[in-house]
Design a protein around this motif. Structure first.
Motif, PDB file in Angstrom:
ATOM      1  N   GLY A   8       0.784  -1.224   0.000  1.00 22.19           N
ATOM      2  CA  GLY A   8       0.000   0.000   0.000  1.00 22.19           C
ATOM      3  C   GLY A   8       0.814   1.272   0.000  1.00 22.19           C
ATOM      4  N   VAL A   9       2.126   1.169   0.223  1.00 17.48           N
ATOM      5  CA  VAL A   9       3.005   2.342   0.280  1.00 17.48           C
ATOM      6  C   VAL A   9       3.274   2.863  -1.137  1.00 17.48           C
ATOM      7  CG1 VAL A   9       5.391   3.027   0.830  1.00 17.48           C
ATOM      8  CG2 VAL A   9       4.085   1.650   2.442  1.00 17.48           C
ATOM      9  N   HIS A  10       3.377   4.191  -1.273  1.00 15.81           N
ATOM     10  CA  HIS A  10       3.728   4.808  -2.559  1.00 15.81           C
ATOM     11  C   HIS A  10       5.184   4.496  -2.877  1.00 15.81           C
ATOM     12  CE1 HIS A  10       3.870   7.725  -5.816  1.00 15.81           C
ATOM     13  NE2 HIS A  10       5.047   8.097  -5.327  1.00 15.81           N
ATOM     14  N   ALA A  11       5.442   4.022  -4.103  1.00 16.52           N
ATOM     15  CA  ALA A  11       6.803   3.755  -4.578  1.00 16.52           C
ATOM     16  C   ALA A  11       6.973   4.453  -5.916  1.00 16.52           C
ATOM     17  CB  ALA A  11       7.043   2.257  -4.715  1.00 16.52           C
ATOM     18  N   GLU A  12       7.843   5.435  -5.959  1.00 14.25           N
ATOM     19  CA  GLU A  12       8.055   6.222  -7.177  1.00 14.25           C
ATOM     20  C   GLU A  12       9.023   5.494  -8.106  1.00 14.25           C
ATOM     21  OE1 GLU A  12       7.262   9.272  -9.714  1.00 14.25           O
ATOM     22  OE2 GLU A  12       6.356   9.020  -7.741  1.00 14.25           O
ATOM     23  N   PRO A  13       8.536   5.099  -9.299  1.00 14.65           N
ATOM     24  CA  PRO A  13       9.430   4.421 -10.257  1.00 14.65           C
ATOM     25  C   PRO A  13      10.145   5.448 -11.132  1.00 14.65           C
ATOM     26  CG  PRO A  13       7.166   4.356 -11.058  1.00 14.65           C
ATOM     27  CD  PRO A  13       7.153   5.103  -9.745  1.00 14.65           C
ATOM     28  N   ILE A  14      11.466   5.350 -11.203  1.00 13.20           N
ATOM     29  CA  ILE A  14      12.235   6.262 -12.051  1.00 13.20           C
ATOM     30  C   ILE A  14      13.065   5.419 -13.019  1.00 13.20           C
ATOM     31  CG2 ILE A  14      13.941   8.110 -12.132  1.00 13.20           C
ATOM     32  CD1 ILE A  14      13.036   8.883  -9.295  1.00 13.20           C
ATOM     33  N   PRO A  15      12.718   5.473 -14.324  1.00 14.16           N
ATOM     34  CA  PRO A  15      13.457   4.676 -15.314  1.00 14.16           C
ATOM     35  C   PRO A  15      14.887   5.187 -15.499  1.00 14.16           C
ATOM     36  CG  PRO A  15      11.359   5.482 -16.200  1.00 14.16           C
ATOM     37  CD  PRO A  15      11.602   6.186 -14.907  1.00 14.16           C
ATOM     38  N   VAL A  16      15.806   4.243 -15.605  1.00 11.93           N
ATOM     39  CA  VAL A  16      17.199   4.537 -15.952  1.00 11.93           C
ATOM     40  C   VAL A  16      17.494   3.595 -17.115  1.00 11.93           C
ATOM     41  CG1 VAL A  16      19.592   4.635 -15.169  1.00 11.93           C
ATOM     42  CG2 VAL A  16      17.743   5.120 -13.553  1.00 11.93           C
ATOM     43  N   SER A  17      17.116   4.035 -18.318  1.00 12.29           N
ATOM     44  CA  SER A  17      17.157   3.169 -19.490  1.00 12.29           C
ATOM     45  C   SER A  17      17.821   3.863 -20.666  1.00 12.29           C
ATOM     46  CB  SER A  17      15.741   2.762 -19.887  1.00 12.29           C
ATOM     47  OG  SER A  17      15.101   2.116 -18.807  1.00 12.29           O
ATOM     48  N   GLY A  18      18.601   3.093 -21.411  1.00 15.95           N
ATOM     49  CA  GLY A  18      19.270   3.606 -22.598  1.00 15.95           C
ATOM     50  C   GLY A  18      20.070   2.506 -23.267  1.00 15.95           C
ATOM     51  N   LYS A  19      20.804   2.877 -24.336  1.00 13.68           N
ATOM     52  CA  LYS A  19      21.649   1.879 -25.013  1.00 13.68           C
ATOM     53  C   LYS A  19      22.556   1.195 -24.001  1.00 13.68           C
ATOM     54  CE  LYS A  19      22.770   2.385 -29.778  1.00 13.68           C
ATOM     55  NZ  LYS A  19      21.981   1.270 -30.062  1.00 13.68           N
ATOM     56  N   ARG A  20      23.054   1.976 -23.083  1.00 16.58           N
ATOM     57  CA  ARG A  20      23.818   1.489 -21.941  1.00 16.58           C
ATOM     58  C   ARG A  20      23.365   2.307 -20.739  1.00 16.58           C
ATOM     59  NH1 ARG A  20      24.613  -2.851 -23.599  1.00 16.58           N
ATOM     60  NH2 ARG A  20      26.335  -3.437 -24.894  1.00 16.58           N
ATOM     61  N   ALA A  21      23.325   1.667 -19.575  1.00 17.50           N
ATOM     62  CA  ALA A  21      22.914   2.358 -18.350  1.00 17.50           C
ATOM     63  C   ALA A  21      23.796   1.910 -17.200  1.00 17.50           C
ATOM     64  CB  ALA A  21      21.456   2.063 -18.037  1.00 17.50           C
ATOM     65  N   VAL A  22      24.139   2.855 -16.350  1.00 15.61           N
ATOM     66  CA  VAL A  22      24.916   2.578 -15.152  1.00 15.61           C
ATOM     67  C   VAL A  22      24.155   3.181 -13.981  1.00 15.61           C
ATOM     68  CG1 VAL A  22      27.090   2.984 -13.927  1.00 15.61           C
ATOM     69  CG2 VAL A  22      27.106   2.649 -16.407  1.00 15.61           C
ATOM     70  N   ILE A  23      23.838   2.337 -13.004  1.00 19.82           N
ATOM     71  CA  ILE A  23      23.134   2.800 -11.812  1.00 19.82           C
ATOM     72  C   ILE A  23      24.163   3.305 -10.807  1.00 19.82           C
ATOM     73  CG2 ILE A  23      21.552   2.139  -9.953  1.00 19.82           C
ATOM     74  CD1 ILE A  23      20.250   1.902 -12.686  1.00 19.82           C
ATOM     75  N   GLU A  24      23.934   4.491 -10.265  1.00 18.36           N
ATOM     76  CA  GLU A  24      24.880   5.120  -9.341  1.00 18.36           C
ATOM     77  C   GLU A  24      24.452   5.018  -7.882  1.00 18.36           C
ATOM     78  OE1 GLU A  24      27.906   6.939  -9.968  1.00 18.36           O
ATOM     79  OE2 GLU A  24      27.738   5.799 -11.822  1.00 18.36           O
ATOM     80  N   VAL A  25      23.280   4.443  -7.611  1.00 16.59           N
ATOM     81  CA  VAL A  25      22.793   4.317  -6.237  1.00 16.59           C
ATOM     82  C   VAL A  25      22.677   2.844  -5.865  1.00 16.59           C
ATOM     83  CG1 VAL A  25      21.576   6.528  -6.174  1.00 16.59           C
ATOM     84  CG2 VAL A  25      20.395   4.487  -7.032  1.00 16.59           C
ATOM     85  N   LEU A  26      22.612   2.585  -4.578  1.00 14.12           N
ATOM     86  CA  LEU A  26      22.435   1.233  -4.061  1.00 14.12           C
ATOM     87  C   LEU A  26      21.168   1.189  -3.209  1.00 14.12           C
ATOM     88  CD1 LEU A  26      26.073   0.458  -2.856  1.00 14.12           C
ATOM     89  CD2 LEU A  26      24.942  -0.420  -4.898  1.00 14.12           C
TER      90      LEU A  26
END
Length: 170
Positions: free
Chosen positions: A89-107
């Motif tokens: 029931g909690v709000h979860a904000e989805p943020i896309p990190v998408s492209g030809k290549r993607a690198v996630i900077e958070v854990l």
């Protein structure tokens, strides 16, 4: 700004536990903020079954309503014995990190503020772009599509007051 953490290489994959599913391992609620690992789910207990991290999406999150469908626990790979509990029931904000290549900077477990960089992407025109958060909160789950290329990722951020830090015992 995201606080720097020990970012061991390689990235250690977190464990995901979902309430009410069967698994080969469970987390069983044993007291206020404490969960114990178990090979079974005792009758009448609140249990979370282990699932595959990173590709599980539809059973825990509703992208249209931006809500958690089932309570879940993430145990970050770099912090064994610590967990992040998110109730249904909690709000979860989805943020896309998408492209030809993607690198996630958070854990998982990182606190982010509006404007913080979540990741870097390479576009179809081979431009490098930063993907920034448009909300404040805690990174609770990072989905990575098994299909691709392109790299398809979604970083889920939940308001800080809706995330419970828990202890996981053997």
């Amino acid at each position: 700004m995201v606080e720097p953490r020990d970012r061991r290489n390689p990235y250690l994959i977190p464990r995901l536990y979902i309430e009410g599913i069967k698994g080969d391992e469970y987390l069983v609620e044993s007291g206020e903020g404490v969960y114990k690992r178990s090979k079974s789910c005792p009758s009448g207990s609140r249990c979370y079954g282990k699932a595959i991290y990173g590709v599980e999406l539809d059973s825990i999150l509703d992208l249209l309503e931006k809500k958690v469908k089932r309570s879940f626990i993430v145990e970050p790979g770099d912090k064994p014995g610590e967990g992040i509990l998110v109730e249904s029931g909690v709000h979860a904000e989805p943020i896309p990190v998408s492209g030809k290549r993607a690198v996630i900077e958070v854990l998982e477990g990182d606190e982010v503020k509006e404007g913080d960089v979540l990741g870097l992407i390479v576009t179809g025109k081979y431009e490098l772009r930063k993907v920034r958060s448009h909300v404040d909160g805690i990174v609770v789950y990072i989905y990575s599509s098994p299909m691709g290329p392109p790299d398809e990722n979604i970083v889920f951020i939940v308001p800080r007051d809706q995330v419970k830090r828990i202890k996981i015992e053997e």
